[in-house]
Design an enzyme around this catalytic site. Structure first.
Site, short mmCIF file in Angstrom:
data_model
loop_
_atom_site.label_atom_id
_atom_site.label_comp_id
_atom_site.label_asym_id
_atom_site.label_seq_id
_atom_site.Cartn_x
_atom_site.Cartn_y
_atom_site.Cartn_z
CB THR A 3 12.39 0.10 1.92
OG1 THR A 3 11.22 0.26 2.67
CG2 THR A 3 13.66 0.41 2.64
CD GLU A 62 15.20 3.87 6.46
OE1 GLU A 62 15.80 2.91 6.63
OE2 GLU A 62 14.05 3.38 5.73
CG ASP A 96 7.19 9.95 14.30
OD1 ASP A 96 6.70 9.29 13.39
OD2 ASP A 96 6.64 10.13 15.38
CB ALA A 97 6.19 10.17 8.36
CE1 TYR A 142 -2.56 -7.04 3.79
CE2 TYR A 142 -0.85 -8.20 4.57
CZ TYR A 142 -1.17 -7.14 4.23
OH TYR A 142 -0.40 -6.15 3.90
CB THR A 149 7.89 -5.38 1.99
OG1 THR A 149 6.71 -5.74 2.55
CG2 THR A 149 7.54 -5.14 0.44
#
Length: 391
Positions: free
Chosen positions: A51, A75, A111-112, A235, A272
């Site tokens: 994405t 995903e 799972d990265a 942020y 996003t």
């Protein structure tokens, strides 16, 4: 079934398979129309490929540079009664398009952050395309399990030092009211850095280097957002900001250790799934879109990444700041934009929301993330959520 968007707050709980595929095709068409990227990488690993900026990076590498790509994502597959995630459908559509053009594309879903997945990637690279010359790090997650200790860390979106009060838009009710966020504790700051900082990026590059899977002239880039005055308190100068500072640290460490070109890329504000969850951002984005569209400078993910590749990553004169970061947010930060955004911010109310901002555009782009509101897609037609797994 007939698939219509199911939105709760900043989350859409379903996705439209044909809409997601059409969205991917639109990005591919844009990339091709812009012409090839000179000196583009030919073997690319995209961590967080399904994405947003990660997907745009994979599309740009493949269809702007003819690259073979290995992607990593997390995903959910569809069932007969429930749609898959948008990223699942995006990735499936990308694979179909890559196969049609004879490009290697492989995706590992898992799972990265885990050592096991890193080992899977290493094994796949050794058995397929070999050494990579570009590694994109575009992971976004609210939590991370440390693969060495098993400890689970959760990130928070909080200011540092003192509470922060600001105007905020409830995207469900369209009510504008002040929101006050309590400052983060030291533990919360540290946990956010563990989740969103540079540690995992370092682990990935170290693992690839240890397996001799980085080309001599490899580049690696991690994505971040800094923003300007209106977004700094929640942020840039907040827990997320501390994590982003750690990305800068990691970039310096990686370049020093491995002789490659490791940099952070600062991108503009876009819609996003992650940005929609951050207080202040939906209203800021709605105003920003209004101003930048009027000036003809509005960009989404694919436009940003196209410029990143052509103007920074593969340019002899990349746009760098004093911290050695690539900057592709210069249009958002232009004084003519920020001055007008700040003026509208002070004036906007529930009554003039649609007049002073482009909230309609913000909402449309949010829905597009999940495959809704795409031209030439029949959303009243019966469709199946099941899409054959091709990755």
């Amino acid at each position: 079934m007939i698939i219509k968007p199911k939105v709760r707050g900043f989350i859409c709980t379903n996705a439209h398979p044909q809409g997601c595929a059409a969205n991917v095709q639109e990005q591919i068409a844009y990339t091709k129309a812009k012409g090839p990227v000179a000196d583009a990488p030919k073997k690319v690993l995209v961590l967080g490929c399904s994405t947003g900026f990660g997907l745009a990076s994979r599309i740009t590498a493949a269809f702007g540079g003819g690259a073979d790509t290995l992607g990593v994502c997390f995903e959910k597959e569809p069932s007969e009664t429930k749609t898959g995630t948008a990223g699942y459908y995006n990735t499936s559509a990308f694979h179909d398009a890559a196969k049609a053009e004879g490009l290697y594309a492989h995706t590992i879903n898992g799972d990265a952050f885990s050592d096991a997945l890193k080992e899977q990637v290493i094994s796949e690279l050794k058995n397929s395309i070999g050494k990579v010359d570009l590694v994109i790090y575009s992971l976004a997650s609210p939590r991370r399990t440390d693969p060495k200790t098993g400890d689970v860390y959760n990130s928070v979106l909080k200011p540092i030092g003192k509470e922060y009060t600001s105007k905020n838009l409830n995207t469900d009710t369209l009510k504008i009211s002040d929101v006050t966020i309590e400052p983060a504790s030291d533990e919360e700051i540290a946990n956010t850095v563990k989740v969103m900082g540079g540690e995992d990026w370092e682990m990935w590059i170290d693992a690839l280097k240890g397996a001799d899977l980085l080309a001599d002239n490899f580049q690696t880039v991690a994505y971040t957002y800094l923003g300007d005055k209106l977004t700094w308190p929640i942020y840039g100068k907040a827990t997320i900001g501390k994590a982003k500072e750690d990305l800068d640290r990691a970039a310096k460490t990686l370049s020093s250790k491995h002789g490659g070109n490791a940099r952070v890329a600062v991108l503009k504000a876009v819609v996003t799934q992650a940005s929609s969850a951050i207080p202040v951002m939906p209203l800021y984005l709605a105003i920003l879109f209004k101003v930048m569209k009027e000036q003809g400078t509005h960009e989404g993910c694919i436009e940003q990444i196209q410029r990143l590749f052509k103007e920074c990553l593969y340019s002899s004169t990349p746009r760098l700041d004093d911290a050695n970061r690539y900057r592709v947010d210069e249009l958002e930060l232009h004084p003519s934009v920020q001055t007008k955004v700040e003026a509208i911010w002070d004036q906007v109310t529930e009554e003039n929301l649609f007049e002073l901002t482009d909230f309609a555009g913000y909402k449309a782009e949010f829905l597009r993330l999940f495959g809704f509101g795409i031209d030439n897609v029949d959303y009243d037609a019966e469709t199946t959520p099941l899409v054959k797994t091709n990755f």
